[in-house]
Enzyme design. Structure first.
Site, mmCIF file in Angstrom:
data_model
loop_
_atom_site.group_PDB
_atom_site.id
_atom_site.type_symbol
_atom_site.label_atom_id
_atom_site.label_comp_id
_atom_site.label_asym_id
_atom_site.label_seq_id
_atom_site.Cartn_x
_atom_site.Cartn_y
_atom_site.Cartn_z
ATOM 1 N N TYR A 128 0.835 -1.208 0.000
ATOM 2 C CA TYR A 128 0.000 0.000 0.000
ATOM 3 C C TYR A 128 0.871 1.259 0.000
ATOM 4 O O TYR A 128 0.598 2.221 -0.732
ATOM 5 C CB TYR A 128 -0.912 -0.030 1.219
ATOM 6 C CG TYR A 128 -1.990 1.024 1.251
ATOM 7 C CD1 TYR A 128 -3.065 0.974 0.372
ATOM 8 C CD2 TYR A 128 -1.952 2.053 2.194
ATOM 9 C CE1 TYR A 128 -4.078 1.923 0.425
ATOM 10 C CE2 TYR A 128 -2.952 3.003 2.255
ATOM 11 C CZ TYR A 128 -4.014 2.933 1.367
ATOM 12 O OH TYR A 128 -5.008 3.888 1.427
ATOM 13 N N LYS A 174 0.849 4.071 -2.915
ATOM 14 C CA LYS A 174 0.470 5.454 -2.635
ATOM 15 C C LYS A 174 1.629 6.426 -2.870
ATOM 16 O O LYS A 174 1.407 7.582 -3.249
ATOM 17 C CB LYS A 174 -0.058 5.577 -1.207
ATOM 18 C CG LYS A 174 -1.404 4.869 -1.000
ATOM 19 C CD LYS A 174 -2.457 5.358 -1.972
ATOM 20 C CE LYS A 174 -3.835 4.803 -1.653
ATOM 21 N NZ LYS A 174 -4.868 5.309 -2.608
#
Length: 256
Positions: A157, A161
């Site tokens: 993640y 991001k």
């Protein structure tokens, strides 16, 4: 445009718009005067958001698509053009979590998160930017996260991001000459069904997770979807045409 003058009505695409932050953004943009394509994996899940937008007096359509699937994104944007008109605002909010420490993370955990969070942002941006270029005006707002700075158990993640931030800055450079801005909002802890699911997965109550977030935040509260929607609304505004390539952390000033 000054003061409370209304903006020119546009067509906005909000991915991951069925619930949580995405639904909050969709409603806020409708309040700003725009028609909304609410895109999520399941069109039926978007029904409540669509009804709320129509209550405001704006047009809305639910669109089912996996943002990680190139053909599905192409079809979805084509459908939106037919239903509402060419989209000139794209909000890339769709995202998933597959949290595990690096030793336990499978290649599927890695690929799934990268594909939805990063590849999906690229695909939707690529398919909508042509309509923005034709209009000579556009707004791309991508959802990053404070996890882009690193977070335990979220190497997939965090990488996705952080990638969104690099993509955003590059889109700003490439598309600025066409009247298109690209910016990112990076939320901290936001109270949503997704964060409640995270609490359940790690084996603590959601109330305890929220209290931990409050103790770690200077403003002394957790974030709400409206906090993110307000930031997205600023970037999507006609008056924000000289603001591009920016990453705005909406996180209540995390301590440390």
């Amino acid at each position: 445009m000054k003061g409370n003058e209304k903006q020119t009505p546009r067509v906005a695409v909000v991915t991951g718009g069925a619930r949580g932050i995405g639904a909050g953004i969709a409603l806020r943009l409708a309040q700003d005067g725009h028609d909304i394509a609410v895109l999520d994996l399941d069109a039926m899940a978007c029904a409540e958001t669509v009804r709320a937008i129509e209550k405001i007096g704006r047009r809305a359509v639910a669109v089912a698509a996996n943002v990680a699937d190139e053909a599905a994104v192409k079809f979805a944007i084509s459908h939106i053009v037919d239903a509402l008109g060419p989209p000139t605002i794209a909000i890339n909010n769709a995202g998933i979590l597959r949290d595990r420490t690096i030793g336990k993370m499978s290649i599927n955990d890695w690929d799934s998160v990268i594909n939805v969070n990063l590849r999906g942002t690229f695909l939707v941006s690529r398919e909508t930017q042509s309509h923005m270029r034709s209009a000579g005006w556009g707004r791309i707002v991508n959802l990053s996260s404070t996890a882009a700075l690193g977070n335990l158990g979220e190497s997939n993640y965090a990488a996705a991001k952080a990638g969104v931030q690099g993509l955003t800055k590059t889109l700003a450079i490439e598309l600025g000459r066409y009247g298109i801005t690209a910016n990112a909002v990076a939320p901290g802890f936001i109270e949503t069904a997704m964060t409640a699911e995270v609490a359940e997965r790690v084996g603590i109550s959601f109330d305890e997770m929220k209290q931990q977030a409050i103790r770690a935040t200077a403003v002394g509260r957790v974030g709400q979807p409206d906090d993110i929607a307000n930031a997205v609304s600023f970037f999507a505004d006609e008056r924000s045409g000289f603001v591009t390539g920016q990453i705005l952390y909406v996180a209540g000033a995390p301590r440390g």
